[in-house]
Design an enzyme around this catalytic site. Structure first.
Site, PDB file in Angstrom:
ATOM      1  N   HIS A   1       1.097  -1.029   0.398  1.00 55.79           N
ATOM      2  CA  HIS A   1       0.038   0.303   0.279  1.00 55.79           C
ATOM      3  C   HIS A   1       1.041   1.179  -0.007  1.00 55.79           C
ATOM      4  O   HIS A   1       0.617   2.473   1.123  1.00 55.79           O
ATOM      5  CB  HIS A   1      -1.051  -0.296   0.686  1.00 55.79           C
ATOM      6  CG  HIS A   1      -1.390  -1.025   1.364  1.00 55.79           C
ATOM      7  ND1 HIS A   1      -2.519  -1.729   3.089  1.00 55.79           N
ATOM      8  CD2 HIS A   1      -2.508  -1.838   0.370  1.00 55.79           C
ATOM      9  CE1 HIS A   1      -2.619  -2.750   2.300  1.00 55.79           C
ATOM     10  NE2 HIS A   1      -2.898  -2.891   1.067  1.00 55.79           N
TER      11      HIS A   1
HETATM   12  C1  FAD Z   1      -1.053  -7.915  -4.320  1.00 54.00           C
HETATM   13  C2  FAD Z   1      -1.609  -6.964  -3.599  1.00 54.00           C
HETATM   14  C3  FAD Z   1      -2.687  -6.701  -3.633  1.00 54.00           C
HETATM   15  C4  FAD Z   1      -3.457  -5.401  -2.703  1.00 54.00           C
HETATM   16  N1  FAD Z   1      -4.569  -5.565  -1.861  1.00 54.00           N
HETATM   17  C5  FAD Z   1      -5.157  -4.608  -1.411  1.00 54.00           C
HETATM   18  C6  FAD Z   1      -6.529  -4.845  -0.748  1.00 54.00           C
HETATM   19  O1  FAD Z   1      -7.222  -6.060  -1.167  1.00 54.00           O
HETATM   20  N2  FAD Z   1      -7.208  -4.281  -0.685  1.00 54.00           N
HETATM   21  C7  FAD Z   1      -6.854  -2.345  -0.872  1.00 54.00           C
HETATM   22  O2  FAD Z   1      -7.912  -1.735  -1.109  1.00 54.00           O
HETATM   23  N3  FAD Z   1      -5.989  -2.529  -1.752  1.00 54.00           N
HETATM   24  C8  FAD Z   1      -4.980  -3.638  -2.193  1.00 54.00           C
HETATM   25  N4  FAD Z   1      -3.458  -3.498  -2.777  1.00 54.00           N
HETATM   26  C9  FAD Z   1      -3.291  -1.223  -3.333  1.00 54.00           C
HETATM   27  C10 FAD Z   1      -4.598  -1.299  -3.945  1.00 54.00           C
HETATM   28  O3  FAD Z   1      -4.156  -1.862  -4.666  1.00 54.00           O
HETATM   29  C11 FAD Z   1      -3.338   0.286  -4.238  1.00 54.00           C
HETATM   30  O4  FAD Z   1      -3.133   1.331  -3.191  1.00 54.00           O
HETATM   31  C12 FAD Z   1      -4.192   1.402  -5.054  1.00 54.00           C
HETATM   32  O5  FAD Z   1      -4.536   0.131  -6.711  1.00 54.00           O
HETATM   33  C13 FAD Z   1      -3.509   1.498  -5.867  1.00 54.00           C
HETATM   34  O6  FAD Z   1      -4.041   2.476  -5.972  1.00 54.00           O
HETATM   35  P1  FAD Z   1      -3.391   3.507  -7.691  1.00 54.00           P
HETATM   36  O7  FAD Z   1      -4.479   4.301  -8.738  1.00 54.00           O
HETATM   37  O8  FAD Z   1      -3.088   5.287  -6.908  1.00 54.00           O
HETATM   38  O9  FAD Z   1      -2.708   3.131  -8.622  1.00 54.00           O
HETATM   39  P2  FAD Z   1      -2.215   1.673  -9.119  1.00 54.00           P
HETATM   40  O10 FAD Z   1      -3.412   0.854  -9.250  1.00 54.00           O
HETATM   41  O11 FAD Z   1      -0.683   1.250  -8.917  1.00 54.00           O
HETATM   42  O12 FAD Z   1      -3.130   2.557 -11.012  1.00 54.00           O
HETATM   43  C14 FAD Z   1      -1.073   3.478 -11.089  1.00 54.00           C
HETATM   44  C15 FAD Z   1      -1.285   3.513 -12.379  1.00 54.00           C
HETATM   45  O13 FAD Z   1      -0.760   4.524 -13.536  1.00 54.00           O
HETATM   46  C16 FAD Z   1       0.064   3.657 -14.904  1.00 54.00           C
HETATM   47  N5  FAD Z   1       1.279   4.313 -14.627  1.00 54.00           N
HETATM   48  C17 FAD Z   1       1.770   4.935 -14.181  1.00 54.00           C
HETATM   49  N6  FAD Z   1       2.780   5.517 -15.367  1.00 54.00           N
HETATM   50  C18 FAD Z   1       2.415   5.958 -16.129  1.00 54.00           C
HETATM   51  C19 FAD Z   1       2.780   6.480 -16.905  1.00 54.00           C
HETATM   52  N7  FAD Z   1       3.705   7.714 -16.996  1.00 54.00           N
HETATM   53  N8  FAD Z   1       1.921   6.629 -17.693  1.00 54.00           N
HETATM   54  C20 FAD Z   1       0.593   6.159 -18.261  1.00 54.00           C
HETATM   55  N9  FAD Z   1       0.580   5.503 -17.176  1.00 54.00           N
HETATM   56  C21 FAD Z   1       1.424   5.342 -16.041  1.00 54.00           C
HETATM   57  C22 FAD Z   1      -0.184   2.025 -13.319  1.00 54.00           C
HETATM   58  O14 FAD Z   1       1.072   1.540 -15.002  1.00 54.00           O
HETATM   59  C23 FAD Z   1      -0.892   2.337 -13.046  1.00 54.00           C
HETATM   60  O15 FAD Z   1      -1.799   1.185 -14.108  1.00 54.00           O
HETATM   61  C24 FAD Z   1      -2.742  -4.884  -2.365  1.00 54.00           C
HETATM   62  C25 FAD Z   1      -1.925  -4.020  -3.429  1.00 54.00           C
HETATM   63  C26 FAD Z   1      -1.644  -5.228  -4.183  1.00 54.00           C
HETATM   64  C27 FAD Z   1       0.290  -5.203  -4.870  1.00 54.00           C
END
Ligand code: FAD
Ligand code: SF4
Length: 514
Positions: free
Chosen positions: A448
């Site tokens: 996270h």
């Molecule tokens: C194994 C695992 C299990 C988890 N289980 C849970 C759970 O059960 N419940 C929960 O609440 N959370 C869980 N989490 C955490 C949760 O999934 C993340 O906190 C959440 O998805 C983060 O969201 P975000 O939008 O910040 O980033 P992300 O979901 O990481 O998405 C960011 C996206 O931006 C894209 N990106 C990055 N840079 C660029 C760029 N320059 N150009 C274009 N695209 C780009 C990436 O490729 C990615 O697809 C888990 C995480 C993992 C790894």
């Protein structure tokens, strides 16, 4: 059949030159929630995603190696290195890279932001959020994700045993609430759900946004944020060949507004690379991870931990007081067994005992600090040092997990603390003295990352204001895990989505009223 407004850019032979009212970078938890909020209010939106788009049928037969290759960034090997590598343990924290981002590979657990955390943000960061104000956004997210508690029939023996141990000790716990209605308990959530029961954003928010008229380009990496004074005017970058991950053509999308939702590593790296608030005292700092440790146990009875929801149950008895949360975690032998002690014959025995092994995770609300800095064109330096407070909490959490396992009837417990290979009875737990355990004796993992571009009312305390706007620029917002001023202490996906809705709704109001 997916609509034409989803373009898999890797299949194109040309460059892309397009325009949109709002461009959103990243399709993990935050980006698609913001995209749907804007699109359903009639705003013209383009989403950009560095990873590939994979249709539901792709997930059906996906093995762990294919999942690491296609759905994760850097094969799931993203790691924070200690500021003092000789003293601090490295902390691996996998990140998703595909349409759906990390939600495509996460465990599906859903928590609202605890009121105590919102209260802390009001008190220390001057942010206005209350339970009451956020409730409609949480209700909406839970409706889109069909959030419900894990049903008994897919809880699995692993979860049942820890629940029984906790109950015997009088600790509070419950089945987790998840976004996986119709889950069959196939135990493969972190490699992409084969039944598509788990509603990562690729199956929930992205289709909704597309149906509402948003457009999406996959396989494009945003690299340059083009400015004209204090306004963003375009995003440029490269179209990637999905097989080689090499650039094959440029793209440019002109925009009136930009939302960056590239995650707690991608967002600060992209902004700093483009000189946006790069010198702000909070930019790329305050990285929190919720470090955790897996505690395995050996039972006489077969546990068959691979059956049922791997993360189906939680115990929060020590959350308020200590910030300790226990959640189920069960993974294939290749991932689970290396943390067990021994090689050769001892390891063979672990393999033989695999059906009898149980595993639960203990994670802590961290106060340790980390940083994210861009390196070169695409790499990042991630630093994180476990402080003494969090180390002690982690060791205590492991000891408590061991208590629960013994209370459930475990014969042996593997605490994953150097110098304490195996605990053969509850008496052995007392031999673990947190003061004598050094940080490098632990093997933490995390899932996270958050906090690296945080919000605050005071411009010195936060890169963003309370509406997610980047200070000093008129049309740039952030809507992902980076925005939180502290860690949440609970799994962050639902909070990220709820805040993304709020930020996008604010922007939609500005665009439609203005
Ligand atoms: C194994 C695992 C299990 C988890 N289980 C849970 C759970 O059960 N419940 C929960 O609440 N959370 C869980 N989490 C955490 C949760 O999934 C993340 O906190 C959440 O998805 C983060 O969201 P975000 O939008 O910040 O980033 P992300 O979901 O990481 O998405 C960011 C996206 O931006 C894209 N990106 C990055 N840079 C660029 C760029 N320059 N150009 C274009 N695209 C780009 C990436 O490729 C990615 O697809 C888990 C995480 C993992 C790894
Ligand atoms: S346990 Fe299986 S069916 Fe249920 S959400 Fe996880 S991967 Fe999907």
């Amino acid at each position: 059949m997916w609509p034409d407004n989803l373009v898999q850019a890797t299949q194109l032979d040309t460059s892309i030159d397009d325009r949109a009212t709002v461009v959103i970078i990243g399709t993990g938890a935050g980006g698609p929630a913001a995209a749907w909020e804007l699109a359903r209010q009639g705003v013209d939106v383009v989403m950009l995603e560095e990873g590939g788009f994979y249709p539901p049928e792709f997930y059906r037969d996906l093995g762990p190696l294919e999942a690491f290759r296609h759905l994760y960034r850097d094969f799931g090997m993203t790691t924070a290195i200690g500021k003092n590598p000789l003293r601090d343990p490295a902390v691996p924290f996998p990140l998703g890279k595909c349409v759906g981002g990390t939600t495509a590979v996460n465990s599906g657990t859903c928590f609202r932001t605890p009121e105590s955390i919102l209260e802390l943000w009001r008190r220390e960061f001057g942010l206005p959020f209350t339970d009451e104000e956020m409730e409609p956004w949480f209700d909406l997210v839970e409706d889109v994700l069909a959030v419900e508690p894990v049903p008994d029939d897919v809880l699995g023996r692993n979860g049942e045993l820890f629940a029984a141990g906790a109950a015997a000790l009088g600790w509070h716990g419950a089945p987790l609430r998840r976004n996986a209605r119709g889950c069959r308990g196939s135990g493969r959530c972190v490699f992409g759900c084969p039944t598509n029961a788990k509603r990562g954003t690729q199956l929930s928010y992205v289709p909704r946004a597309l149906m509402s008229g948003a457009r999406l380009y996959s396989d494009v990496r945003a690299e340059r944020i083009v400015r004209d004074g204090d306004r963003i005017v375009a995003v440029e970058g490269v179209i990637l060949d999905r097989e080689t991950n090499q650039p094959k053509a440029p793209f440019r999308i002109a925009c009136d507004q930009l939302i960056v939702a590239a995650g707690a590593v991608g967002t600060p790296a992209l902004l700093m690379r483009n000189g946006i608030q790069a010198g702000h005292p909070q930019m790329g700092r305050n990285l929190r991870l919720h470090p955790g440790i897996r505690v395995c146990a050996d039972f006489d009875e077969p546990v068959r931990g691979w059956k049922g929801v791997p993360q189906g149950y939680y115990v929060d008895e020590f959350w308020k007081q200590r910030g300790i949360m226990f959640e189920g975690i069960f993974v294939p032998p290749g991932v689970a067994l290396p943390i067990l002690p021994g090689v050769g014959d001892a390891m063979r025995q672990h393999f033989e005992r695999y059906p009898n092994l149980a595993a639960f995770g203990a994670m802590v609300k961290d106060t340790s600090n980390g940083t994210v800095r861009p390196r070169g064109r695409t790499a990042t330096d991630i630093r994180y040092s476990l402080n003494d407070h969090d180390k002690t909490n982690l060791v205590d959490a492991v000891k408590k997990a061991a208590e629960a396992w013994f209370a459930a009837g475990a014969k042996r417990v593997y605490p994953a603390i150097y110098g304490h290979a195996v605990l053969n009875s509850p008496d052995d737990i007392r031999k673990i003295d947190p003061r004598r355990v050094r940080t490098q004796h632990l093997e933490p993992m995390a899932f996270h990352p958050m906090g690296t571009v945080r919000m605050a009312a005071d411009d010195k305390l936060g890169v963003l204001d309370a509406d997610g706007r980047v200070r000093g620029l008129t049309n740039l917002r952030v809507a992902d895990a980076s925005i939180f001023p502290t860690c949440l202490g609970v799994n962050p996906m639902e909070s990220i989505m709820a805040f993304a809705h709020r930020i996008a709704n604010d922007l939609a109001t500005e665009l439609l009223d203005g």
